[in-house]
Design a protein around this motif. Sequence first.
Motif, PDB file in Angstrom:
ATOM      1  N   GLN A   1      -3.762   0.967   3.166  1.00 25.51           N
ATOM      2  CA  GLN A   1      -2.499   1.254   3.852  1.00 25.51           C
ATOM      3  C   GLN A   1      -2.092   2.706   3.686  1.00 25.51           C
ATOM      4  N   GLU A   2      -1.178   3.130   4.550  1.00 28.30           N
ATOM      5  CA  GLU A   2      -0.492   4.403   4.389  1.00 28.30           C
ATOM      6  C   GLU A   2       0.641   4.169   3.404  1.00 28.30           C
ATOM      7  N   LEU A   3       0.636   4.916   2.268  1.00 32.14           N
ATOM      8  CA  LEU A   3       1.545   4.613   1.148  1.00 32.14           C
ATOM      9  C   LEU A   3       2.517   5.749   0.893  1.00 32.14           C
ATOM     10  N   PRO A   4       3.815   5.446   0.917  1.00 33.02           N
ATOM     11  CA  PRO A   4       4.796   6.477   0.553  1.00 33.02           C
ATOM     12  C   PRO A   4       4.776   6.728  -0.948  1.00 33.02           C
ATOM     13  N   VAL A   5       4.872   7.986  -1.359  1.00 33.77           N
ATOM     14  CA  VAL A   5       4.929   8.351  -2.781  1.00 33.77           C
ATOM     15  C   VAL A   5       6.405   8.342  -3.180  1.00 33.77           C
ATOM     16  N   VAL A   6       6.767   7.344  -4.001  1.00 40.02           N
ATOM     17  CA  VAL A   6       8.187   7.114  -4.269  1.00 40.02           C
ATOM     18  C   VAL A   6       8.655   7.729  -5.580  1.00 40.02           C
ATOM     19  N   ASP A   7       7.742   8.172  -6.433  1.00 33.90           N
ATOM     20  CA  ASP A   7       8.168   8.702  -7.738  1.00 33.90           C
ATOM     21  C   ASP A   7       7.002   9.454  -8.358  1.00 33.90           C
ATOM     22  N   LYS A   8       7.265  10.150  -9.461  1.00 34.61           N
ATOM     23  CA  LYS A   8       6.204  10.815 -10.230  1.00 34.61           C
ATOM     24  C   LYS A   8       6.374  10.454 -11.698  1.00 34.61           C
ATOM     25  N   ILE A   9       5.212  10.340 -12.397  1.00 35.02           N
ATOM     26  CA  ILE A   9       5.231   9.935 -13.815  1.00 35.02           C
ATOM     27  C   ILE A   9       4.412  10.942 -14.620  1.00 35.02           C
ATOM     28  N   PRO A  10       5.056  11.875 -15.330  1.00 32.85           N
ATOM     29  CA  PRO A  10       4.308  12.806 -16.186  1.00 32.85           C
ATOM     30  C   PRO A  10       3.958  12.167 -17.523  1.00 32.85           C
TER      31      PRO A  10
ATOM     32  N   SER B   1      -5.306  12.071   1.320  1.00 33.73           N
ATOM     33  CA  SER B   1      -4.813  13.041   2.303  1.00 33.73           C
ATOM     34  C   SER B   1      -3.387  12.658   2.656  1.00 33.73           C
ATOM     35  N   PHE B   2      -2.611  13.639   3.088  1.00 33.24           N
ATOM     36  CA  PHE B   2      -1.216  13.395   3.434  1.00 33.24           C
ATOM     37  C   PHE B   2      -1.096  13.221   4.945  1.00 33.24           C
ATOM     38  N   SER B   3      -0.584  12.057   5.369  1.00 39.43           N
ATOM     39  CA  SER B   3      -0.356  11.828   6.801  1.00 39.43           C
ATOM     40  C   SER B   3       0.957  12.464   7.248  1.00 39.43           C
ATOM     41  N   LYS B   4       1.906  12.494   6.364  1.00 42.12           N
ATOM     42  CA  LYS B   4       3.167  13.195   6.552  1.00 42.12           C
ATOM     43  C   LYS B   4       3.766  13.403   5.178  1.00 42.12           C
ATOM     44  N   ALA B   5       4.898  14.036   5.111  1.00 44.84           N
ATOM     45  CA  ALA B   5       5.486  14.366   3.809  1.00 44.84           C
ATOM     46  C   ALA B   5       5.636  13.120   2.953  1.00 44.84           C
TER      47      ALA B   5
ATOM     48  N   THR C   1       3.611  10.895   1.977  1.00 43.95           N
ATOM     49  CA  THR C   1       2.902   9.673   2.382  1.00 43.95           C
ATOM     50  C   THR C   1       1.411   9.969   2.328  1.00 43.95           C
ATOM     51  N   ILE C   2       0.632   9.088   1.671  1.00 49.65           N
ATOM     52  CA  ILE C   2      -0.797   9.370   1.476  1.00 49.65           C
ATOM     53  C   ILE C   2      -1.676   8.317   2.134  1.00 49.65           C
ATOM     54  N   LEU C   3      -2.871   8.786   2.499  1.00 44.38           N
ATOM     55  CA  LEU C   3      -3.947   7.905   2.926  1.00 44.38           C
ATOM     56  C   LEU C   3      -5.098   8.079   1.928  1.00 44.38           C
ATOM     57  N   ILE C   4      -5.661   6.980   1.476  1.00 46.34           N
ATOM     58  CA  ILE C   4      -6.733   7.023   0.470  1.00 46.34           C
ATOM     59  C   ILE C   4      -8.062   7.233   1.155  1.00 46.34           C
ATOM     60  N   GLN C   5      -8.792   8.262   0.711  1.00 46.10           N
ATOM     61  CA  GLN C   5     -10.084   8.627   1.295  1.00 46.10           C
ATOM     62  C   GLN C   5     -11.215   8.410   0.266  1.00 46.10           C
ATOM     63  N   ASP C   6     -11.240   7.228  -0.322  1.00 42.85           N
ATOM     64  CA  ASP C   6     -12.229   6.947  -1.385  1.00 42.85           C
ATOM     65  C   ASP C   6     -12.855   5.580  -1.162  1.00 42.85           C
ATOM     66  N   PRO C   7     -13.900   5.498  -0.339  1.00 40.82           N
ATOM     67  CA  PRO C   7     -14.521   4.196  -0.062  1.00 40.82           C
ATOM     68  C   PRO C   7     -15.167   3.559  -1.293  1.00 40.82           C
ATOM     69  N   ALA C   8     -15.455   4.356  -2.328  1.00 42.10           N
ATOM     70  CA  ALA C   8     -16.093   3.803  -3.541  1.00 42.10           C
ATOM     71  C   ALA C   8     -15.079   3.306  -4.558  1.00 42.10           C
ATOM     72  N   LEU C   9     -13.796   3.404  -4.243  1.00 43.13           N
ATOM     73  CA  LEU C   9     -12.751   3.003  -5.193  1.00 43.13           C
ATOM     74  C   LEU C   9     -12.872   1.518  -5.531  1.00 43.13           C
ATOM     75  N   THR C  10     -12.763   1.188  -6.829  1.00 45.93           N
ATOM     76  CA  THR C  10     -12.786  -0.212  -7.262  1.00 45.93           C
ATOM     77  C   THR C  10     -11.547  -0.500  -8.105  1.00 45.93           C
ATOM     78  N   LEU C  11     -11.259  -1.783  -8.234  1.00 46.20           N
ATOM     79  CA  LEU C  11     -10.099  -2.218  -9.009  1.00 46.20           C
ATOM     80  C   LEU C  11     -10.170  -1.716 -10.444  1.00 46.20           C
ATOM     81  N   GLY C  12      -9.086  -1.061 -10.912  1.00 47.77           N
ATOM     82  CA  GLY C  12      -9.017  -0.591 -12.287  1.00 47.77           C
ATOM     83  C   GLY C  12      -9.558   0.793 -12.506  1.00 47.77           C
TER      84      GLY C  12
END
Length: 589
Positions: free
Chosen positions: A260-269, A306-310, A312-323
């Motif tokens: 999905q296209e995911l909004p970035v709602v917060d940051k955690i340092p 990648s950022f689709s708009k301010a 909001t991100i799109l994940i470009q990692d087809p090798a991503l696995t759970l965890g």
Amino acid sequence: MIKQTGIMILAAGNSSRLGLPKQLLEFEGEPLLKRISRAALAVPGVSVTVVTGAYPDPIHTLLQNSNVDVVVNTHWVSGLASSIVMGLKELLKKQPELERCIISLCDQPFVDQHVFQQLIQLADSSGKGIVATGFSGTWGAPVLFDKKYFEGLMQLEGQQGAKKFAEQYADDRIIFPYEDAKYDVDTQADYFRLPHQFISVQQAKAIIHHFLPALRQERLALPDALGYTLAQSVIAGQAIPGFAQSSMDGYAIRFADRMQELPVVDKIPAGTTIAKTLDPGQAMRIYTGAPLPLGADTVVMQEKVSFSKADTILIQDPALTLGDNVRPEGSEVEAGSIAMLPGTPMTPAAIGYLANIGCTEVSVYAAPIVHIILTGDELRPTDATLGYGEVYESNSYQLKAALQQLGIDKVEGIQVRDDKNLLRTALERALNKADVVLLVGGVSVGDYDYVVDVAKSCGVKQHFHRIRQKPGKPLFFGSREEKLVFGLPGNPASALTCFYLYVATALERMMQLPERDPYVRTRSTVAYHKKPGLTHFLKAYYDGHAVKPLHAQESYRLQSYAQANCLLILEEDSEGCAAGDEVIIHLLS
């Protein structure tokens, strides 16, 4: 008229408690059976018979050039009596007019010609028919019997021995007191307890190892434990990490939302102390070491979006696995689990790991407290002007430095004059405070070499004195209770060689330091010749391919030792080595 006397040496047993033939066990450079046979043969006018059993072939080889008669008791397993009967029969066969016999054992190293002669003289002077040897409040072998008891001895059966028989005739029995007859060898511990003289290198190492004290532990603050060895397990008091943690800079997501296209709602340092929650269909910016928000199960690398708009991100990692990119709670160590086992060396990494799990102190094997006592009126401090006959004292410098290399900093040193009373006072003080005492100088046989006698007067039991090696032949080793005492030669090269070969090894084992094999097979670049009889340890330099003996091998010379990184070993029986010969070296670091 001198009565015909025979000596019977019983050597038929299989030494089951010792684990190897005691008859062949070496003491002071000679097998026990050969030693007692030589002592018996030295008595004028006697015949000597050795009764073997369990080990006939090696004993025959051992005694083949001796003048003793050897008889094999094939029924030795039936008990001691069969050997006594066979030995007596053999003596009577050789001397039909035999008037008395002495029954001796093969494992009493201090029974000598003098003892046999004293038994004979006491029998003559007292008129008694049985003369036994007394020691430690009892009596036993060697025992002399008059011929009137031969018939009774011939009737012995099974495990019956001569002592049980002799007990019946107290009125006709007299005791020759000889305390050193108390030493016999039934077990390895018995052998090690003998006061050895002029032994081999391997014997010396084995004896020292036998008398090492029980391991001692101490509790140290974690930063002070470097170089020690862990003595008790470390149990993790909490899970580390105590929360699911990001392993890199990126975005925390729910794996199910990765398409999905995911909004970035917060940051955690890193360092965030308030738990956050990630709702479905959202992402949060996260940094290395930061706690994963509740609901998130995966972290995407920041380079894989990648950022689709301010915001909001799109994940470009087809090798991503759970965890992916998540450090699970307790992945370093779980609460209540063993974080580190005993025997682990306390390296910088080990200390860092334990600090990482919140450990503040550890139990380690304690470093021994070492005292150095220097003897010699000729020794002067390095800042003094030397007078005639004086030399600078260097042993304390090199020994303290070598101890520091082992991680032993608790070292006290004192120099005493060549005076027995002063030395005794210094040694008593050291024994009351230290675990290991190094006495330096005065262990040879000169008129001013008091160390061994003074050590014994302080209750130190001698385990050996003098080794068949060069340099370092006068080395002394003893103990009082669990305190170890080494008497090192005063010549600096000898002292340092003995330290590396014997003292350092003992200290490493007391501290349970990681075992290392210092021995390397290599080839000598030059020839070196020596006489058989002593193991030689040559100062040498090893370049990783071959070894070269250095100049100045004398025991007082340190110049070549300063250039050496190993000791080239030439065994006791060898005549040296030729250029290109394979040799063994002992690495010094």
